[in-house]
Design a protein around this motif. Structure first.
Motif, short mmCIF file in Angstrom:
data_model
loop_
_atom_site.label_atom_id
_atom_site.label_comp_id
_atom_site.label_asym_id
_atom_site.label_seq_id
_atom_site.Cartn_x
_atom_site.Cartn_y
_atom_site.Cartn_z
N GLU A 2 0.82 -1.20 0.00
CA GLU A 2 0.00 0.00 0.00
C GLU A 2 0.86 1.25 0.00
O GLU A 2 0.59 2.22 -0.70
CB GLU A 2 -0.91 -0.01 1.22
N GLU A 3 1.97 1.23 0.81
CA GLU A 3 2.85 2.39 0.86
C GLU A 3 3.59 2.57 -0.46
O GLU A 3 3.83 3.68 -0.89
CB GLU A 3 3.86 2.23 2.00
N ILE A 4 3.95 1.46 -1.10
CA ILE A 4 4.71 1.53 -2.34
C ILE A 4 3.90 2.24 -3.41
O ILE A 4 4.43 2.99 -4.22
CB ILE A 4 5.09 0.11 -2.82
N SER A 5 2.57 2.01 -3.40
CA SER A 5 1.74 2.59 -4.44
C SER A 5 1.75 4.11 -4.42
O SER A 5 1.43 4.75 -5.41
CB SER A 5 0.29 2.09 -4.29
N ASP A 11 4.84 -0.94 -13.54
CA ASP A 11 5.00 -2.40 -13.51
C ASP A 11 6.36 -2.82 -14.04
O ASP A 11 6.96 -3.78 -13.53
CB ASP A 11 3.90 -3.06 -14.36
N ALA A 12 6.87 -2.10 -15.04
CA ALA A 12 8.17 -2.47 -15.62
C ALA A 12 9.28 -2.36 -14.58
O ALA A 12 10.20 -3.19 -14.55
CB ALA A 12 8.48 -1.57 -16.81
N PHE A 13 9.20 -1.35 -13.71
CA PHE A 13 10.22 -1.21 -12.68
C PHE A 13 10.07 -2.27 -11.60
O PHE A 13 11.05 -2.82 -11.10
CB PHE A 13 10.16 0.18 -12.06
N LEU A 14 8.83 -2.58 -11.24
CA LEU A 14 8.59 -3.65 -10.27
C LEU A 14 9.11 -4.98 -10.81
O LEU A 14 9.66 -5.79 -10.07
CB LEU A 14 7.10 -3.74 -9.94
N ASP A 15 8.96 -5.19 -12.12
CA ASP A 15 9.51 -6.40 -12.75
C ASP A 15 11.03 -6.41 -12.67
O ASP A 15 11.65 -7.45 -12.42
CB ASP A 15 9.07 -6.49 -14.21
N PHE A 16 11.65 -5.23 -12.89
CA PHE A 16 13.10 -5.10 -12.79
C PHE A 16 13.58 -5.48 -11.39
O PHE A 16 14.56 -6.21 -11.23
CB PHE A 16 13.51 -3.65 -13.12
N GLN A 18 12.03 -7.42 -9.22
CA GLN A 18 11.81 -8.85 -9.01
C GLN A 18 12.89 -9.67 -9.71
O GLN A 18 13.42 -10.63 -9.14
CB GLN A 18 10.43 -9.25 -9.52
N GLU A 19 13.23 -9.28 -10.93
CA GLU A 19 14.26 -10.01 -11.69
C GLU A 19 15.61 -9.97 -10.99
O GLU A 19 16.42 -10.88 -11.13
CB GLU A 19 14.38 -9.42 -13.10
N ASN A 20 15.85 -8.89 -10.24
CA ASN A 20 17.13 -8.73 -9.56
C ASN A 20 17.06 -9.09 -8.08
O ASN A 20 18.00 -8.82 -7.33
CB ASN A 20 17.63 -7.29 -9.72
N GLY A 21 15.95 -9.70 -7.68
CA GLY A 21 15.82 -10.16 -6.30
C GLY A 21 15.76 -9.04 -5.28
O GLY A 21 16.19 -9.22 -4.14
N LEU A 22 15.22 -7.88 -5.67
CA LEU A 22 15.16 -6.73 -4.78
C LEU A 22 13.74 -6.54 -4.25
O LEU A 22 12.76 -6.70 -4.98
CB LEU A 22 15.60 -5.46 -5.53
N ASP A 23 13.65 -6.17 -2.99
CA ASP A 23 12.36 -5.99 -2.33
C ASP A 23 11.82 -4.59 -2.62
O ASP A 23 12.44 -3.59 -2.25
CB ASP A 23 12.55 -6.17 -0.82
N PRO A 24 10.67 -4.48 -3.26
CA PRO A 24 10.11 -3.15 -3.58
C PRO A 24 9.81 -2.30 -2.36
O PRO A 24 9.71 -1.07 -2.47
CB PRO A 24 8.81 -3.48 -4.33
N SER A 25 9.70 -2.92 -1.19
CA SER A 25 9.34 -2.15 0.00
C SER A 25 10.42 -1.14 0.39
O SER A 25 10.15 -0.23 1.18
CB SER A 25 9.06 -3.09 1.18
N GLN A 290 12.87 4.06 -17.92
CA GLN A 290 13.00 2.91 -18.81
C GLN A 290 14.34 2.95 -19.54
O GLN A 290 15.03 1.94 -19.65
CB GLN A 290 11.85 2.91 -19.83
N ARG A 291 14.73 4.13 -20.00
CA ARG A 291 15.96 4.28 -20.76
C ARG A 291 17.20 4.19 -19.87
O ARG A 291 18.20 3.59 -20.24
CB ARG A 291 15.94 5.61 -21.50
N ARG A 292 17.14 4.79 -18.67
CA ARG A 292 18.33 4.93 -17.84
C ARG A 292 18.54 3.78 -16.86
O ARG A 292 19.64 3.58 -16.37
CB ARG A 292 18.27 6.25 -17.07
N VAL A 293 17.48 3.03 -16.55
CA VAL A 293 17.60 1.98 -15.54
C VAL A 293 17.23 0.61 -16.08
O VAL A 293 17.95 -0.37 -15.89
CB VAL A 293 16.72 2.30 -14.31
N LEU A 294 16.11 0.52 -16.79
CA LEU A 294 15.56 -0.78 -17.12
C LEU A 294 16.11 -1.40 -18.39
O LEU A 294 16.02 -2.61 -18.58
CB LEU A 294 14.03 -0.68 -17.24
N ASP A 295 16.66 -0.59 -19.27
CA ASP A 295 17.14 -1.09 -20.55
C ASP A 295 18.25 -2.12 -20.35
O ASP A 295 19.30 -1.82 -19.79
CB ASP A 295 17.64 0.07 -21.41
N ALA A 296 18.01 -3.34 -20.80
CA ALA A 296 18.96 -4.44 -20.56
C ALA A 296 20.31 -4.18 -21.22
O ALA A 296 21.36 -4.50 -20.67
CB ALA A 296 18.37 -5.75 -21.07
#
Length: 393
Positions: A2-5, A11-16, A18-25, A290-296
């Motif tokens: 709830e706080e994260i929202s 969603d793309a960043f939350l996926d990033f 999760q893929e890197n094993g990081l807790d969104p909290s 998306q360009r500066r962080v998520l781009d593989a």
């Protein structure tokens, strides 16, 4: 969640994460993560005066000398203490990375990715009237901001700043008695030597610098023979040198004895551990994220860059010296994986325990002796720290 929202993370960043094993909290902790400042050396006696002026109690950090915390939403930019160069903003985790270097009187220090300059200032503050600091950054405008900081805080006397690629920078410190002025007296009859630095440089030097910038802007960096020197202090070892002496190269064997005592490689990264940085994307736009962080592809190129920066910083370190590698990313790929690959490729590199860390509010990284700061554990921004020494082999 709830706080994260509240941050409206896409969603793309939350996926990033999760893929890197990081807790969104960790991004929910931004509202309770304090801001930090460091008092310039010698200003401690004015603490009560500063508190009265900013109308806020400064809470001393027991685990990091000279640091104080402020409420998360407190702004220091309009205070007289900040404008007069008595305090400067720097996250406590960044301060810990500098502290891990264990800078000593007389050390010659290389800050290989110097911008935006807070850590550079802290190193110079610790050194006082001894040693020297060489600051390097590939972005001229960011290094110019470092120069402004040095002048604001009157810390540039023993510093020189070079616009250069940190993966190829190759200048070692001037190991002279920088207080004696011997380099000046020995070379005073030479023509075309470096004089006292001034913001208004001679026409010939301005033309040379403009040509170097033009070459860089058109992708002809290889044609620019030397790094651009944009600042040097009176006791930085530059005054009295000719250009050929300043840019004199040394072989790797000589670096073992004439290299830097300490090297800081705070490498370019995706900044995903800097919760305040990520929060700014709400204003900048998530397409920028998306360009500066998520781009593989960018992430892959960053890890290659980080490894090259670490390798070159270590090459310029003298035997027995210490190097600290840090990033404000929380991903394993930009931290432990880089460290692991570096150790495989450098037999003379050895990870060191960070003695002061026993009192720090951080946790161990996935590789023993490495450290991780994050908002939930440390009440700081996210930072990875690893310390190396160079062995004689």
């Amino acid at each position: 969640m709830e706080e994260i929202s509240k941050l409206h993370l896409p969603d793309a960043f939350l996926d990033f994460l999760q893929e890197n094993g990081l807790d969104p909290s960790i991004y929910a902790a931004v509202d309770s993560t304090p801001r930090y400042i460091r008092l310039k050396a010698g200003i401690e006696a004015q603490l009560e005066e500063i508190e009265a002026e900013i109308k806020c109690k400064l809470e001393r950090l027991v685990w990091l000398q000279g640091f104080y915390s402020l409420p998360p939403d407190f702004k220091i930019a309009n205070s007289n203490a900040y404008k007069q160069g008595k305090i400067y903003g720097i996250d406590a985790a960044s301060g810990a990375a500098v502290s891990a270097l264990d800078v000593s009187v007389g050390d010659h220090v290389l800050d290989l990715c110097a911008a935006p300059g807070a850590k550079l200032c802290m190193i110079l503050d610790i050194l006082g009237d001894s040693g020297s600091v060489t600051g390097v950054d590939v972005a001229r405008h960011r290094l110019a901001a470092c120069r402004t900081l040095l002048q604001k805080y009157a810390l540039g006397n023993r510093c020189r700043l070079f616009v250069a690629d940190g993966t190829t920078f190759s200048l070692v410190p001037r190991r002279l008695d920088l207080d004696s002025g011997s380099c000046i007296s020995a070379l005073e009859d030479k023509a075309d030597t470096f004089k006292e630095w001034t913001s208004r440089r001679p026409w010939k030097e301005r033309k040379r610098a403009a040509k170097a910038r033009e070459s860089a802007a058109t992708g002809l960096i290889a044609n620019s023979k030397h790094p651009e020197l944009i600042y040097y202090g009176h006791h930085s070892g530059v005054i009295g040198l000719s250009r050929s002496e300043l840019y004199q190269s040394v072989c790797n064997g000589e670096v073992s004895n004439s290299g830097y005592d300490k090297v800081l490689v705070d490498a370019e990264c995706t900044h995903d551990g800097s919760v305040r940085h990520i929060q700014k994307f709400e204003n900048w736009g998530w397409t920028t994220l998306q360009r500066r962080v998520l781009d593989a592809e960018r992430t892959d190129s960053l890890t290659s860059l980080q490894l090259k920066l670490l390798a070159n910083g270590f090459r310029l370190l003298k035997v027995g010296g210490s190097l600290v590698y840090s990033t404000c990313s929380l991903t394993v790929a930009q931290n432990e994986d880089v460290v692991d690959q570096f150790l495989k490729e450098n037999a003379s590199a050895e990870l060191q325990e960070i003695d002061a860390a026993k009192d720090w509010p951080c946790r161990s990284g996935r590789i023993p002796k490495t450290l991780r700061f994050d908002p939930s554990t440390s009440k700081t921004s996210g930072l990875f720290v690893a310390k190396f020494t160079k062995l004689a082999i």
